[in-house]
Design an enzyme around this catalytic site. Sequence first.
Site, PDB file in Angstrom:
ATOM      1  N   PRO A  18       0.795  -1.220   0.000  1.00 53.33           N
ATOM      2  CA  PRO A  18       0.000   0.000   0.000  1.00 53.33           C
ATOM      3  C   PRO A  18       0.832   1.277   0.000  1.00 53.33           C
ATOM      4  O   PRO A  18       1.886   1.341   0.636  1.00 53.33           O
ATOM      5  CB  PRO A  18      -0.834  -0.100   1.292  1.00 53.33           C
ATOM      6  CG  PRO A  18      -0.128  -1.098   2.127  1.00 53.33           C
ATOM      7  CD  PRO A  18       0.554  -2.045   1.188  1.00 53.33           C
ATOM      8  N   ASN A  19       0.312   2.241  -0.725  1.00 54.96           N
ATOM      9  CA  ASN A  19       0.858   3.602  -0.807  1.00 54.96           C
ATOM     10  C   ASN A  19       2.124   3.730  -1.651  1.00 54.96           C
ATOM     11  O   ASN A  19       2.595   4.839  -1.905  1.00 54.96           O
ATOM     12  CB  ASN A  19       1.095   4.198   0.602  1.00 54.96           C
ATOM     13  CG  ASN A  19      -0.186   4.220   1.424  1.00 54.96           C
ATOM     14  OD1 ASN A  19      -1.176   4.786   0.968  1.00 54.96           O
ATOM     15  ND2 ASN A  19      -0.186   3.601   2.584  1.00 54.96           N
ATOM     16  N   ARG A  26       5.082  10.980  -2.471  1.00 52.02           N
ATOM     17  CA  ARG A  26       4.916  10.688  -1.059  1.00 52.02           C
ATOM     18  C   ARG A  26       6.246  10.864  -0.315  1.00 52.02           C
ATOM     19  O   ARG A  26       7.204  10.157  -0.559  1.00 52.02           O
ATOM     20  CB  ARG A  26       4.448   9.234  -0.924  1.00 52.02           C
ATOM     21  CG  ARG A  26       4.333   8.736   0.485  1.00 52.02           C
ATOM     22  CD  ARG A  26       4.131   7.219   0.496  1.00 52.02           C
ATOM     23  NE  ARG A  26       4.025   6.721   1.851  1.00 52.02           N
ATOM     24  CZ  ARG A  26       4.266   5.475   2.211  1.00 52.02           C
ATOM     25  NH1 ARG A  26       4.596   4.571   1.300  1.00 52.02           N
ATOM     26  NH2 ARG A  26       4.163   5.102   3.459  1.00 52.02           N
ATOM     27  N   TYR A  31      11.452   8.752   1.095  1.00 54.56           N
ATOM     28  CA  TYR A  31      11.400   7.686   0.100  1.00 54.56           C
ATOM     29  C   TYR A  31      12.043   8.053  -1.243  1.00 54.56           C
ATOM     30  O   TYR A  31      12.047   7.229  -2.154  1.00 54.56           O
ATOM     31  CB  TYR A  31       9.937   7.272  -0.123  1.00 54.56           C
ATOM     32  CG  TYR A  31       9.277   6.717   1.128  1.00 54.56           C
ATOM     33  CD1 TYR A  31       9.777   5.571   1.741  1.00 54.56           C
ATOM     34  CD2 TYR A  31       8.164   7.342   1.707  1.00 54.56           C
ATOM     35  CE1 TYR A  31       9.196   5.063   2.891  1.00 54.56           C
ATOM     36  CE2 TYR A  31       7.570   6.828   2.858  1.00 54.56           C
ATOM     37  CZ  TYR A  31       8.093   5.697   3.439  1.00 54.56           C
ATOM     38  OH  TYR A  31       7.512   5.186   4.575  1.00 54.56           O
ATOM     39  N   ASN A  82       8.053  -5.542  -1.185  1.00 52.57           N
ATOM     40  CA  ASN A  82       8.028  -4.389  -0.283  1.00 52.57           C
ATOM     41  C   ASN A  82       6.584  -4.278   0.197  1.00 52.57           C
ATOM     42  O   ASN A  82       5.731  -3.770  -0.521  1.00 52.57           O
ATOM     43  CB  ASN A  82       8.461  -3.103  -0.984  1.00 52.57           C
ATOM     44  CG  ASN A  82       8.481  -1.929   0.002  1.00 52.57           C
ATOM     45  OD1 ASN A  82       7.885  -2.008   1.082  1.00 52.57           O
ATOM     46  ND2 ASN A  82       9.154  -0.851  -0.364  1.00 52.57           N
ATOM     47  N   ALA A  85       3.287  -0.699   4.778  1.00 51.58           N
ATOM     48  CA  ALA A  85       2.899  -0.805   6.193  1.00 51.58           C
ATOM     49  C   ALA A  85       2.399  -2.202   6.568  1.00 51.58           C
ATOM     50  O   ALA A  85       2.401  -2.559   7.758  1.00 51.58           O
ATOM     51  CB  ALA A  85       1.838   0.245   6.517  1.00 51.58           C
ATOM     52  N   GLU A 106      12.673  -9.461   1.438  1.00 49.54           N
ATOM     53  CA  GLU A 106      11.915  -8.329   1.979  1.00 49.54           C
ATOM     54  C   GLU A 106      12.705  -7.057   1.646  1.00 49.54           C
ATOM     55  O   GLU A 106      13.902  -6.979   1.930  1.00 49.54           O
ATOM     56  CB  GLU A 106      11.771  -8.479   3.498  1.00 49.54           C
ATOM     57  CG  GLU A 106      11.058  -7.318   4.161  1.00 49.54           C
ATOM     58  CD  GLU A 106      11.083  -7.396   5.690  1.00 49.54           C
ATOM     59  OE1 GLU A 106      11.751  -8.317   6.243  1.00 49.54           O
ATOM     60  OE2 GLU A 106      10.480  -6.531   6.332  1.00 49.54           O
ATOM     61  N   HIS A 108      12.808  -2.708   1.551  1.00 52.57           N
ATOM     62  CA  HIS A 108      12.294  -1.393   1.957  1.00 52.57           C
ATOM     63  C   HIS A 108      13.207  -0.306   1.424  1.00 52.57           C
ATOM     64  O   HIS A 108      14.432  -0.452   1.449  1.00 52.57           O
ATOM     65  CB  HIS A 108      12.237  -1.262   3.484  1.00 52.57           C
ATOM     66  CG  HIS A 108      11.379  -2.303   4.116  1.00 52.57           C
ATOM     67  ND1 HIS A 108      10.005  -2.235   4.109  1.00 52.57           N
ATOM     68  CD2 HIS A 108      11.693  -3.459   4.753  1.00 52.57           C
ATOM     69  CE1 HIS A 108       9.516  -3.296   4.717  1.00 52.57           C
ATOM     70  NE2 HIS A 108      10.518  -4.061   5.115  1.00 52.57           N
ATOM     71  N   ARG A 115      13.365   4.040  12.403  1.00 50.49           N
ATOM     72  CA  ARG A 115      12.202   4.951  12.407  1.00 50.49           C
ATOM     73  C   ARG A 115      11.337   4.708  13.663  1.00 50.49           C
ATOM     74  O   ARG A 115      11.847   4.257  14.671  1.00 50.49           O
ATOM     75  CB  ARG A 115      11.430   4.769  11.092  1.00 50.49           C
ATOM     76  CG  ARG A 115      12.304   5.113   9.864  1.00 50.49           C
ATOM     77  CD  ARG A 115      11.556   4.932   8.565  1.00 50.49           C
ATOM     78  NE  ARG A 115      10.398   5.816   8.488  1.00 50.49           N
ATOM     79  CZ  ARG A 115       9.452   5.711   7.544  1.00 50.49           C
ATOM     80  NH1 ARG A 115       9.548   4.779   6.616  1.00 50.49           N
ATOM     81  NH2 ARG A 115       8.442   6.543   7.525  1.00 50.49           N
TER      82      ARG A 115
END
Length: 151
Positions: A18-19, A26, A31, A82, A85, A106, A108, A115
Site C-alpha cells: 500500500p501507498n 509521497r 522515500y 516491499n 505498512a 523483503e 524497503h 524509524r
Amino acid sequence: MNSENKASEKTILILSGPNLNLLGERDPQMYGDQTLDQHIELAERTASQHGITVEHLQSNHEGELVDAIHQAREKHAAIIINPGAFTHYAWAIHDALQTFDGPVIELHLSNPAAREPWRHTSVVAPVASGTIAGFGGHGYQIAVDAVSELL
Ligand code: DQA
C-alpha cells in the site's frame, strides 16, 4: 510444479504494498523522488542481465497480495516484496509467504529499524531469506542481484 522447474524458468515476482503507488510524491525526504515505475525499470534491467524476467504487482489490498503469492507458487522462482505498512502487522501475508518454496526478499526503501518503534516489527522477516532496507531505489538492484545468487 517443483522448485527446480520454477528456478529453471527464472521469473520473479515483485510485489509492492500500500501507498507505494504514490512514490515520487509521497514524503520524498524519506522515500526519494523516483516513482515506483522507475524502481521497477531498474529491477527489470538488473534482472535481464541475469537472464531473469520480472513481473510486478502493486496493490493497496492485503488479500490481493495474498492471492498473488498463492499464484506465484506455481509460476515464479522467487518473490521480492516491499509490503509497505503491511510489513508490520499483516500476518496473512506472513502465512502466504510461508507456503512459497523459493527465495523471498523483503525490501524497503527506508530503514524501518531507524524509524518509529511500531515500524521495528516485521512479520515478513521471519519468512524471508533476507531483508534489504535503507538503500532507497538502489535496493531494487541489490534485491534482484541477491535473488540471482540464491536461484
Ligand atoms: C516502507 C517502510 C514501511 O514502514 C512503510 O509503511 C512504507 C514503506 C519502505 O519501503 O521504506 O510504506 O516499506
